[in-house]
Motif scaffolding. Sequence first.
Motif, PDB file in Angstrom:
ATOM      1  N   ASP A 187      49.975  32.205  46.012  1.00  0.00           N
ATOM      2  CA  ASP A 187      50.263  30.850  46.495  1.00  0.00           C
ATOM      3  C   ASP A 187      49.067  30.293  47.271  1.00  0.00           C
ATOM      4  OD1 ASP A 187      51.863  28.613  46.813  1.00  0.00           O
ATOM      5  OD2 ASP A 187      53.295  29.564  48.147  1.00  0.00           O
ATOM      6  N   ARG A 188      48.554  31.077  48.209  1.00  0.00           N
ATOM      7  CA  ARG A 188      47.410  30.632  49.027  1.00  0.00           C
ATOM      8  C   ARG A 188      46.144  30.469  48.187  1.00  0.00           C
ATOM      9  NH1 ARG A 188      49.158  34.775  52.204  1.00  0.00           N
ATOM     10  NH2 ARG A 188      47.347  36.009  51.608  1.00  0.00           N
ATOM     11  N   THR A 189      45.853  31.464  47.344  1.00  0.00           N
ATOM     12  CA  THR A 189      44.617  31.447  46.558  1.00  0.00           C
ATOM     13  C   THR A 189      44.601  30.291  45.568  1.00  0.00           C
ATOM     14  OG1 THR A 189      44.431  33.841  46.772  1.00  0.00           O
ATOM     15  CG2 THR A 189      43.140  32.809  45.026  1.00  0.00           C
ATOM     16  N   LEU A 190      45.710  30.109  44.851  1.00  0.00           N
ATOM     17  CA  LEU A 190      45.763  29.008  43.887  1.00  0.00           C
ATOM     18  C   LEU A 190      45.717  27.653  44.588  1.00  0.00           C
ATOM     19  CD1 LEU A 190      48.359  30.378  41.312  1.00  0.00           C
ATOM     20  CD2 LEU A 190      45.877  30.192  41.034  1.00  0.00           C
ATOM     21  N   ALA A 191      46.393  27.528  45.719  1.00  0.00           N
ATOM     22  CA  ALA A 191      46.367  26.264  46.465  1.00  0.00           C
ATOM     23  C   ALA A 191      44.946  25.944  46.939  1.00  0.00           C
ATOM     24  CB  ALA A 191      47.329  26.324  47.645  1.00  0.00           C
ATOM     25  N   ALA A 192      44.208  26.960  47.343  1.00  0.00           N
ATOM     26  CA  ALA A 192      42.837  26.751  47.826  1.00  0.00           C
ATOM     27  C   ALA A 192      41.890  26.343  46.692  1.00  0.00           C
ATOM     28  CB  ALA A 192      42.320  28.019  48.501  1.00  0.00           C
ATOM     29  N   GLN A 193      42.188  26.771  45.458  1.00  0.00           N
ATOM     30  CA  GLN A 193      41.287  26.496  44.341  1.00  0.00           C
ATOM     31  C   GLN A 193      41.743  25.351  43.434  1.00  0.00           C
ATOM     32  OE1 GLN A 193      39.875  30.006  42.252  1.00  0.00           O
ATOM     33  NE2 GLN A 193      40.171  31.270  44.080  1.00  0.00           N
ATOM     34  N   ALA A 194      42.962  24.908  43.602  1.00  0.00           N
ATOM     35  CA  ALA A 194      43.491  23.845  42.736  1.00  0.00           C
ATOM     36  C   ALA A 194      42.781  22.526  43.014  1.00  0.00           C
ATOM     37  CB  ALA A 194      44.989  23.688  42.955  1.00  0.00           C
ATOM     38  N   PRO A 195      42.304  21.874  41.981  1.00  0.00           N
ATOM     39  CA  PRO A 195      41.671  20.568  42.189  1.00  0.00           C
ATOM     40  C   PRO A 195      42.721  19.502  42.510  1.00  0.00           C
ATOM     41  CG  PRO A 195      41.697  21.124  39.855  1.00  0.00           C
ATOM     42  CD  PRO A 195      42.267  22.294  40.585  1.00  0.00           C
ATOM     43  N   GLU A 196      42.238  18.350  42.926  1.00  0.00           N
ATOM     44  CA  GLU A 196      43.129  17.234  43.215  1.00  0.00           C
ATOM     45  C   GLU A 196      43.981  16.942  41.979  1.00  0.00           C
ATOM     46  OE1 GLU A 196      42.826  12.578  44.504  1.00  0.00           O
ATOM     47  OE2 GLU A 196      41.202  13.933  45.078  1.00  0.00           O
ATOM     48  N   THR A 248      39.125  35.559  36.170  1.00  0.00           N
ATOM     49  CA  THR A 248      38.372  34.316  36.045  1.00  0.00           C
ATOM     50  C   THR A 248      38.909  33.576  34.836  1.00  0.00           C
ATOM     51  OG1 THR A 248      36.410  35.406  36.944  1.00  0.00           O
ATOM     52  CG2 THR A 248      36.068  33.301  35.836  1.00  0.00           C
ATOM     53  N   VAL A 249      39.448  32.371  35.082  1.00  0.00           N
ATOM     54  CA  VAL A 249      39.947  31.530  33.987  1.00  0.00           C
ATOM     55  C   VAL A 249      39.475  30.100  34.227  1.00  0.00           C
ATOM     56  CG1 VAL A 249      41.981  32.958  33.479  1.00  0.00           C
ATOM     57  CG2 VAL A 249      42.166  31.104  35.146  1.00  0.00           C
ATOM     58  N   ASP A 250      39.430  29.326  33.139  1.00  0.00           N
ATOM     59  CA  ASP A 250      39.065  27.908  33.224  1.00  0.00           C
ATOM     60  C   ASP A 250      40.278  26.995  33.109  1.00  0.00           C
ATOM     61  OD1 ASP A 250      36.338  28.451  33.458  1.00  0.00           O
ATOM     62  OD2 ASP A 250      36.116  28.590  31.284  1.00  0.00           O
ATOM     63  N   VAL A 251      41.404  27.536  32.622  1.00  0.00           N
ATOM     64  CA  VAL A 251      42.598  26.720  32.405  1.00  0.00           C
ATOM     65  C   VAL A 251      43.806  27.374  33.055  1.00  0.00           C
ATOM     66  CG1 VAL A 251      41.827  25.592  30.283  1.00  0.00           C
ATOM     67  CG2 VAL A 251      42.918  27.820  30.131  1.00  0.00           C
ATOM     68  N   PRO A 252      44.751  26.625  33.590  1.00  0.00           N
ATOM     69  CA  PRO A 252      44.855  25.169  33.550  1.00  0.00           C
ATOM     70  C   PRO A 252      43.872  24.458  34.470  1.00  0.00           C
ATOM     71  CG  PRO A 252      46.646  26.053  34.853  1.00  0.00           C
ATOM     72  CD  PRO A 252      45.891  27.219  34.292  1.00  0.00           C
ATOM     73  N   PHE A 253      43.212  25.229  35.362  1.00  0.00           N
ATOM     74  CA  PHE A 253      42.094  24.744  36.162  1.00  0.00           C
ATOM     75  C   PHE A 253      41.270  25.975  36.513  1.00  0.00           C
ATOM     76  CE2 PHE A 253      45.778  25.192  38.966  1.00  0.00           C
ATOM     77  CZ  PHE A 253      45.318  26.092  39.914  1.00  0.00           C
ATOM     78  N   PRO A 254      40.007  25.801  36.900  1.00  0.00           N
ATOM     79  CA  PRO A 254      39.172  26.971  37.192  1.00  0.00           C
ATOM     80  C   PRO A 254      39.720  27.790  38.363  1.00  0.00           C
ATOM     81  CG  PRO A 254      37.830  25.023  36.893  1.00  0.00           C
ATOM     82  CD  PRO A 254      39.257  24.550  36.957  1.00  0.00           C
ATOM     83  N   VAL A 255      39.896  29.089  38.108  1.00  0.00           N
ATOM     84  CA  VAL A 255      40.392  30.021  39.121  1.00  0.00           C
ATOM     85  C   VAL A 255      39.558  31.286  39.057  1.00  0.00           C
ATOM     86  CG1 VAL A 255      42.347  31.451  39.883  1.00  0.00           C
ATOM     87  CG2 VAL A 255      42.772  29.173  38.931  1.00  0.00           C
ATOM     88  N   GLU A 256      39.189  31.778  40.229  1.00  0.00           N
ATOM     89  CA  GLU A 256      38.582  33.103  40.334  1.00  0.00           C
ATOM     90  C   GLU A 256      39.250  33.800  41.507  1.00  0.00           C
ATOM     91  OE1 GLU A 256      34.340  35.106  41.435  1.00  0.00           O
ATOM     92  OE2 GLU A 256      34.316  33.515  39.911  1.00  0.00           O
ATOM     93  N   LEU A 257      39.786  34.996  41.236  1.00  0.00           N
ATOM     94  CA  LEU A 257      40.438  35.708  42.328  1.00  0.00           C
ATOM     95  C   LEU A 257      40.269  37.207  42.172  1.00  0.00           C
ATOM     96  CD1 LEU A 257      43.501  37.014  41.475  1.00  0.00           C
ATOM     97  CD2 LEU A 257      43.992  34.603  41.359  1.00  0.00           C
TER      98      LEU A 257
END
Length: 189
Positions: A57-66, A173-182
């Motif tokens: 929850d925290r990691t995705l929220a921090a990396q999610a674009p507007e 590391t994924v580019d979709v549905p938005f770029p995420v690295e964790l």
Amino acid sequence: MPELPDWMRPPRPEGWLAEDLDNLPDAPRHTELIDGVLVFMMSPQRNWHRRVINALDRTLAAQAPEGFEINSEMTVRLDDYNRPEPDVIAATTTIDRDATWYEAKDVVLAVEVVSPESQHRDNAVKPRKYAEAGIGHFWRVDDVDSVTTVHVYELDDLTRTYVPTGIFRDTLTVDVPFPVELDVQALYA
């Protein structure tokens, strides 16, 4: 055997409907609707499960674009008879403060963190239902021999099924549905 309380009796022969979930004041937290049947999370959650959900929850929220909203402990209305509760959701809409669910069309990622009591639902039932509802991405997080593992899937629009795109044990590391690295192992730290 004790008699069931009235609120546990389906209001119609074909079962419960998605909107019925909001009118069950005595239902346990995390009550889901699968095929018109109420599913209760009755056993206590393991520490691993809760900590992984919080970290995601925290990691995705921090990396999610507007334009993206990350949430947990919210249901998704897939259709009249299905309103499951993914462990973490990424949606392309902001819901009202009093809302209790998202529309499937607004959810771009559903994440299930597998527990022993939810293993069949998280591995077979929910992914099939999410895919049929058109949710573009699905992640399944497992504790395999004390190693946190994330299985990543993407929707094949033609077949309305998920295809695997990766299994991650170290860095996801994924580019979709938005770029995420964790750091996968840091999810349970």
